[in-house]
Every structure is written in C-alpha cells, then in structure tokens.
Scaffold this motif. Structure first.
Motif, mmCIF file in Angstrom:
data_model
loop_
_atom_site.group_PDB
_atom_site.id
_atom_site.type_symbol
_atom_site.label_atom_id
_atom_site.label_comp_id
_atom_site.label_asym_id
_atom_site.label_seq_id
_atom_site.Cartn_x
_atom_site.Cartn_y
_atom_site.Cartn_z
ATOM 1 N N GLN A 116 0.842 -1.183 0.000
ATOM 2 C CA GLN A 116 0.000 0.000 0.000
ATOM 3 C C GLN A 116 0.885 1.242 0.000
ATOM 4 N N LYS A 117 0.739 2.068 -1.026
ATOM 5 C CA LYS A 117 1.574 3.258 -1.143
ATOM 6 C C LYS A 117 0.785 4.518 -0.795
ATOM 7 N N ILE A 118 1.492 5.499 -0.288
ATOM 8 C CA ILE A 118 0.870 6.771 0.055
ATOM 9 C C ILE A 118 1.114 7.770 -1.071
ATOM 10 N N PRO A 119 0.273 8.799 -1.180
ATOM 11 C CA PRO A 119 0.503 9.827 -2.207
ATOM 12 C C PRO A 119 1.660 10.737 -1.827
ATOM 13 N N GLY A 120 2.145 11.485 -2.812
ATOM 14 C CA GLY A 120 3.183 12.473 -2.545
ATOM 15 C C GLY A 120 4.468 11.875 -2.048
ATOM 16 N N GLY A 121 5.074 11.012 -2.814
ATOM 17 C CA GLY A 121 6.178 10.224 -2.304
ATOM 18 C C GLY A 121 7.565 10.779 -2.531
ATOM 19 N N ILE A 122 8.396 9.985 -3.195
ATOM 20 C CA ILE A 122 9.824 10.247 -3.322
ATOM 21 C C ILE A 122 10.192 10.422 -4.794
ATOM 22 N N ALA A 123 10.994 11.432 -5.093
ATOM 23 C CA ALA A 123 11.519 11.622 -6.441
ATOM 24 C C ALA A 123 12.961 11.138 -6.477
ATOM 25 N N VAL A 124 13.260 10.250 -7.413
ATOM 26 C CA VAL A 124 14.632 9.783 -7.610
ATOM 27 C C VAL A 124 15.143 10.412 -8.895
ATOM 28 N N ARG A 151 10.408 8.616 -11.048
ATOM 29 C CA ARG A 151 11.750 8.499 -11.616
ATOM 30 C C ARG A 151 11.984 9.629 -12.615
ATOM 31 N N ILE A 152 13.059 10.383 -12.407
ATOM 32 C CA ILE A 152 13.400 11.498 -13.295
ATOM 33 C C ILE A 152 14.883 11.347 -13.627
ATOM 34 N N ARG A 166 11.880 19.645 -15.658
ATOM 35 C CA ARG A 166 11.209 18.691 -14.768
ATOM 36 C C ARG A 166 11.108 19.211 -13.329
ATOM 37 N N LEU A 167 11.465 20.452 -13.122
ATOM 38 C CA LEU A 167 11.566 20.974 -11.758
ATOM 39 C C LEU A 167 10.227 20.985 -11.026
ATOM 40 N N ASP A 168 9.160 21.350 -11.717
ATOM 41 C CA ASP A 168 7.843 21.359 -11.064
ATOM 42 C C ASP A 168 7.472 19.970 -10.570
ATOM 43 N N GLN A 169 7.785 18.975 -11.359
ATOM 44 C CA GLN A 169 7.500 17.591 -10.982
ATOM 45 C C GLN A 169 8.344 17.171 -9.773
ATOM 46 N N ILE A 170 9.604 17.554 -9.756
ATOM 47 C CA ILE A 170 10.484 17.213 -8.642
ATOM 48 C C ILE A 170 9.998 17.857 -7.354
ATOM 49 N N ARG A 171 9.558 19.099 -7.444
ATOM 50 C CA ARG A 171 9.143 19.838 -6.248
ATOM 51 C C ARG A 171 7.889 19.278 -5.589
ATOM 52 N N LYS A 172 7.143 18.452 -6.298
ATOM 53 C CA LYS A 172 5.927 17.858 -5.730
ATOM 54 C C LYS A 172 6.242 16.734 -4.745
ATOM 55 N N ALA A 173 7.442 16.206 -4.785
ATOM 56 C CA ALA A 173 7.811 15.088 -3.915
ATOM 57 C C ALA A 173 7.992 15.548 -2.471
ATOM 58 N N ASN A 174 7.803 14.621 -1.529
ATOM 59 C CA ASN A 174 8.087 14.907 -0.123
ATOM 60 C C ASN A 174 9.580 14.826 0.171
ATOM 61 N N VAL A 175 10.261 13.935 -0.527
ATOM 62 C CA VAL A 175 11.699 13.725 -0.345
ATOM 63 C C VAL A 175 12.321 13.544 -1.731
ATOM 64 N N ILE A 176 13.548 14.036 -1.911
ATOM 65 C CA ILE A 176 14.230 13.929 -3.197
ATOM 66 C C ILE A 176 15.556 13.197 -3.006
ATOM 67 N N ILE A 177 15.807 12.224 -3.866
ATOM 68 C CA ILE A 177 17.096 11.522 -3.890
ATOM 69 C C ILE A 177 17.812 11.924 -5.172
ATOM 70 N N ALA A 178 18.996 12.524 -5.040
ATOM 71 C CA ALA A 178 19.782 12.963 -6.193
ATOM 72 C C ALA A 178 20.960 12.016 -6.372
ATOM 73 N N VAL A 179 21.024 11.365 -7.528
ATOM 74 C CA VAL A 179 22.041 10.348 -7.789
ATOM 75 C C VAL A 179 22.959 10.858 -8.898
ATOM 76 N N ALA A 180 24.269 10.971 -8.609
ATOM 77 C CA ALA A 180 25.182 11.534 -9.607
ATOM 78 C C ALA A 180 26.595 11.025 -9.408
ATOM 79 N N VAL A 194 15.077 23.574 -4.321
ATOM 80 C CA VAL A 194 13.934 22.893 -3.709
ATOM 81 C C VAL A 194 13.879 23.164 -2.210
ATOM 82 N N ASP A 195 12.690 22.983 -1.652
ATOM 83 C CA ASP A 195 12.516 23.201 -0.213
ATOM 84 C C ASP A 195 12.154 21.904 0.502
ATOM 85 N N LYS A 196 12.566 20.765 -0.048
ATOM 86 C CA LYS A 196 12.266 19.450 0.524
ATOM 87 C C LYS A 196 13.560 18.775 0.968
ATOM 88 N N PRO A 197 13.473 17.792 1.870
ATOM 89 C CA PRO A 197 14.674 17.040 2.245
ATOM 90 C C PRO A 197 15.329 16.438 1.006
#
Length: 258
Positions: A116-124, A151-152, A166-180, A194-197
């Motif tokens: 069961q998933k919740i809305p407003g999740g995580i952006a990778v 996934r972005i 894609r910034l608007d889409q990223i900002r909708k997430a509760n948490v952001i994971i940046a992989v580089a 962004v203003d999210k963790p």
C-alpha cells in the motif's frame, strides 16, 4: 513478525482464542534467531517499522536460501534481498516461486502482501543514464517499503535545461534523492532549487580522476547548498531507507496509524 501481527496475536490471547502457551511458542524466537551463520532480527519491523533486508554480496547461496526459508517460516510479509545477482534470484526461486527480480536494481523481492503506497512520495533524480542502476536500487527499495516513486533520469548539469523542464514535478515530492557520478554537481544545484529534504547519492561513474566516486562524494559533502544529506558511494538502498523514514512522518497526515 511486525507490530500488526503481534497486536493481533495478543488480541487473540485476550479473547481466549489462543492460549498463553501457544502465544509464547509463536513469540519464543523474539528478538532474533541464531542460524549459526546468521542471526535473523525477527523484531526489527516492530522496532523500526521495516523488516530486515538481506544483503547478498559475500553470502553463499546456501546461506541465502537458509535465511529466506527462516523468514518465510517466520511469516515475514515482503522480503527484500539487495545486491542480488541472477544466481541469487534463482537460489531464492528454489525456496519460493513468489520471488520477483528487478534486474537493473539487482534486487529480489518476495511479495506476499500487496504494498500500500501513500501519495506524494519520493523523487529519484539522476544526473546521467549511467547512474540508473544505483537510482533503481533506490527506487525499488523505496517502493517495496511502501512509497510512491517518481523516476526522473538523465537531467544532469551538462544540459541543465533538462533539469529545469522537470523541476515542477520534482518539487511535488516529499523527499528527493539525487544520484550523480562524475563531479556530483546535481545535488548542489537541486539543493538551491527545492525546499524538501534532499538525499545525495554519489556514484562510482566517471573517468580516472573521479576515483570511483570519491570526487562526487566530496563535492556533495562540501555542497554550499544547505540541508543536503549524503550517503555512501553507490548506496541507493541507504538513500531510499532514509527517504522512507522521512516520508513516514507524513503518513500520519493520510490517516495511517503509527
């Protein structure tokens, strides 16, 4: 055994449906079971909200089969095995046909209960397509732990207009994971937008002077953008687990009992 299962068992004892002796028999392996080659943490889901995960690198196939058998016998619901090659997946399939394999993430999951998933999740978010294997480890882990994942991919600073698109889409997430990988600049750029963790994952992608991810790690640790957390090189799993713990705080707002 998770908190819900334990509560149900105690309720049955209260109602007289299960004897104290039967309940003790079911609970006697708490908090861990010693298999000789591994000590299975049966109590972890009750303490931390998520069951123990099997890290497969360095383990023999025989030991992995034994751990999986025990977790199945112990009625663990969804079992995840990370850093699992195709040989590990086939070994798990010897034990159960409920296993599913995620090739890019190198993760095997035994799905016994609907997630069961919740809305407003995580952006990778990844800098390049070469970072996708680490990103997929993060994304699949987060999904198995019950999060919605966006996934972005391939929006690194070499073509920064791709990120802005894609910034608007990223900002909708509760948490952001940046992989580089390479120089690891994506986390710093995102941190200022962004203003999210934000959790940064350095990868071992890059030419010789990247030192197998050390360059990206140091860039992320020294970011001038505030509020960035950094995990170890190629540690998509660790990033997802931390993101899940942050995102769980928001679950109460959706009516989930903690």
């Amino acid at each position: 055994m998770n908190e819900e299962t334990l509560a149900a068992l105690l309720e049955k004892v209260k109602e007289g449906e299960v004897s104290v002796e039967e309940a003790v028999s079911q609970m006697k392996t708490l908090p861990f079971t010693d298999l000789g080659y591994a000590k299975i943490d049966n109590h972890r889901a009750i303490r931390s909200g998520s069951p123990e995960v099997i890290y497969c690198e360095g383990k023999s196939l025989e030991h992995i089969r034994g751990i999986v058998r025990h977790m199945l016998d112990y009625k663990e619901e969804n079992i995840m095995a990370t850093r699992a090659g195709r040989d590990v997946f086939e070994a798990i399939r010897d034990v159960t046909d409920e296993a599913v394999y995620y090739d890019k993430a190198r993760i095997a999951v035994i799905k016994r209960k609907e997630i069961q998933k919740i809305p407003g999740g995580i952006a990778v978010v990844t800098a390049g397509s070469a970072d996708i294997p680490v990103a997929e480890e993060a994304a699949v882990t987060a999904e198995v732990l019950g999060n919605s994942v966006e996934r972005i991919y391939d929006v690194g600073v070499a073509g920064i207009h791709r990120l802005f698109a894609r910034l608007d889409q990223i900002r909708k997430a509760n948490v952001i994971i940046a992989v580089a990988g390479m120089e690891g600049a994506l986390a710093s750029v995102l941190g200022g937008l962004v203003d999210k963790p934000l959790i940064a994952v350095p990868t071992s992608v890059g030419y010789g002077s990247s030192f197998h991810g050390l360059s990206a790690l140091l860039t992320m640790l020294n970011s001038c953008a505030a509020g960035i957390g950094v995990v170890n090189i190629d540690n998509g799993f660790g990033a997802a687990y931390l993101a899940n713990n942050i995102n769980r705080i928001n679950r109460k707002g959706y009516g989930e009992h903690e």
